[in-house]
Design an enzyme around this catalytic site. Structure first.
Site, PDB file in Angstrom:
ATOM      1  N   HIS A   1      41.350  34.347  51.106  1.00  0.00           N
ATOM      2  CA  HIS A   1      41.769  33.400  52.145  1.00  0.00           C
ATOM      3  C   HIS A   1      42.988  33.893  52.925  1.00  0.00           C
ATOM      4  CE1 HIS A   1      44.380  31.657  48.863  1.00  0.00           C
ATOM      5  NE2 HIS A   1      45.223  31.615  49.859  1.00  0.00           N
TER       6      HIS A   1
ATOM      7  N   ASP B   1      37.388  34.314  46.145  1.00  0.00           N
ATOM      8  CA  ASP B   1      38.733  34.336  46.712  1.00  0.00           C
ATOM      9  C   ASP B   1      39.474  35.619  46.352  1.00  0.00           C
ATOM     10  OD1 ASP B   1      40.714  33.350  48.346  1.00  0.00           O
ATOM     11  OD2 ASP B   1      41.742  32.278  46.736  1.00  0.00           O
TER      12      ASP B   1
ATOM     13  N   SER C   1      49.945  33.506  47.657  1.00  0.00           N
ATOM     14  CA  SER C   1      48.525  33.762  47.427  1.00  0.00           C
ATOM     15  C   SER C   1      48.229  35.254  47.388  1.00  0.00           C
ATOM     16  CB  SER C   1      47.688  33.112  48.527  1.00  0.00           C
ATOM     17  OG  SER C   1      47.792  31.718  48.479  1.00  0.00           O
TER      18      SER C   1
END
Length: 472
Positions: free
Chosen positions: A214, A243, A326
């Site tokens: 993402h 992901d 992330s």
């Protein structure tokens, strides 16, 4: 407006679409944005899906936090990322102006406006981790002494404080050792930076970097920050439905491969360190670290968010993560990676505030996925980055359920097919509807192997023309 006893303040739209709308602000605060799950929903296209959060403070004031740092938030014509409001201030987001009334200020008479409602779905990963900051500030102001006492007790219980082992020194050494293995990842469209996250070095000799899929969603090209130098990176493999993604840099100087651990040897309550490049008040991106414990060694992630897939193997921890973390590593005290930071959860499905729930893709699953990605296999990925429109926004624009193509990676199958950002609403893959979420897309592409040609169907959002394209 007549305030209910449970409302500690109120927010009122004073100009722009929805002018005159008023909503009470309860103890858990309100989110304002275009997403249907917000407490105050605006149709202003310049407003982010979740743009700001207003949280009551014990003093009777409100804490404002900007949840979308790119578009910006202004309080009385001054741009802010967070601010304490005492009543009467004017907040401008996009072309909309709002005004707040706090405890001790009088709201204008008139019919009651809409009251806060439970969100229709929990916030996305980026929204959840941004919201965590406002909750933490409010909690700190509510009881600094109590929090300090709890943290000290927790520190002794988990070994962070006291005992025969200097955990603090070990954490400092781990962060220092992980620095050459942890990089900044920037997504760009043209020369414009559209997002950022963290990556870690899988193979220093080959220049292979692992990050979250993402993180790449916002861009068409990418750079990696190694120390103070930015290096162009190319996409090797992406799995949106896991992901995870692998990038490659040609210049490998200064990189160091990060050793991988195992979930088999991981224990509940074990100290872990999250390392990465979260957004902050600093003018520059800086490597940061947070410390926590393993809450659950192996769990599942099934949050009903539009922009994250379900994950079958995650490590749950209470180490704080924020936007930009992330893709970064979750490390044990021996410096081994046991997870890839992916999501934080601060609001339950019932709308209750949650603290200390962060999730990293478990290293055992990472091992299984990155082998194919580094070989160039990208199951279900064709170079498309999506913007996730809520059901109400799709209805307002008279569009079917689908995913708006927001970015197209240079050189990808989607780019070769002539798909351009902002035009195509993807509605189906091989005749299977994708809905308006990444989870729906993953269901549609399940079983499609890397390299297989597929038919995608969609609608041109500008002309209404229906299109069918073949991608490989």
């Amino acid at each position: 407006m007549t305030e209910r006893p449970t409302d500690l303040a109120a927010v009122r739209v004073v100009s722009g679409d929805g002018s005159g709308t008023t909503a009470g602000i309860g103890p858990e605060g309100v989110a304002v944005g275009r997403d249907a799950g917000c407490d105050v929903v605006l149709s202003d296209p310049q407003v982010a899906p979740r743009h700001i959060h207003l949280q009551p403070l014990p003093s009777g004031s409100l804490m404002l936090n900007d949840l979308d740092l790119q578009r910006g938030t202004w309080v009385d014509d001054e741009r802010v990322t967070c601010a304490v409001l005492r009543g009467g201030e004017r907040i401008r987001i996009g072309d909309t102006v709002l005004e707040v009334d706090t405890v001790g200020t009088s709201a204008p008479e008139g019919p009651p406006g809409p009251q806060p409602v439970t969100p229709a779905h929990s916030p996305s990963m980026l929204e959840r981790v941004r919201l965590r900051r406002s909750v933490n500030r409010a909690t700190a102001l509510a009881g600094v002494a109590l929090v300090a006492a709890v943290l000290v007790g927790l520190g002794f219980a988990t070994g962070i404080l006291g005992g025969g082992e200097d955990t603090g020194a070990r954490v400092a050494a781990i962060v220092e050792r992980a620095a050459p293995s942890t990089v900044l990842v920037q997504a760009q469209r043209g020369a414009t930076r559209t997002g950022s996250g963290t990556g870690w070095v899988l193979d220093a000799d080959e220049g292979l970097i692992v990050t979250s899929a993402h993180v790449l969603n916002a861009g068409s090209r990418y750079t990696v920050g190694v120390g103070t130098a930015l290096r162009r990176a190319s996409v090797v493999g992406v799995s949106q439905c896991e992901d995870l993604a692998v990038l490659r840099v040609g210049d490998t100087r200064g990189l160091r491969s990060l050793p991988l651990g195992s979930q088999e040897s991981l224990r509940q309550g074990q100290t872990v360190v999250a390392v990465g490049f979260p957004g902050s008040a600093s003018a520059s991106d800086a490597l940061t670290s947070t410390v926590g414990v393993v809450s659950v060694v192996r769990s599942e992630y099934r949050e009903p968010a539009l922009d994250l897939p379900p994950l079958d193997n995650v490590v749950q921890t209470d180490a704080a993560i924020n936007p930009g973390n992330s893709g970064g590593p979750l490390l044990t005290l021996d410096g081994r990676l046991v997870g890839v930071n992916s999501a934080g959860r601060t609001v339950s499905s019932g709308g209750r505030i949650i603290q200390g729930q962060s999730f990293a893709i478990g290293v055992d699953r990472v091992r299984e996925v990155v082998g194919g990605l580094r070989a160039g296999r990208s199951p279900g990925w064709y170079g498309l980055g999506f913007r996730y429109l809520s059901a109400s926004e799709l209805r307002r624009r008279d569009l079917p359920a689908g995913l708006l193509v927001a970015s197209v990676v240079d050189g990808s199958p989607a780019a070769r097919a002539g798909i351009r950002p902002g035009e195509l609403l993807l509605t189906a893959v091989e005749g299977r509807p994708v809905g308006n979420s990444l989870a729906g897309y993953c269901e549609a592409v399940e079983g499609i192997q890397a390299g297989m040609p597929i038919r995608v169907s969609g609608v041109n959002v500008r002309t209404g023309e229906r299109r069918t394209l073949t991608l490989r």
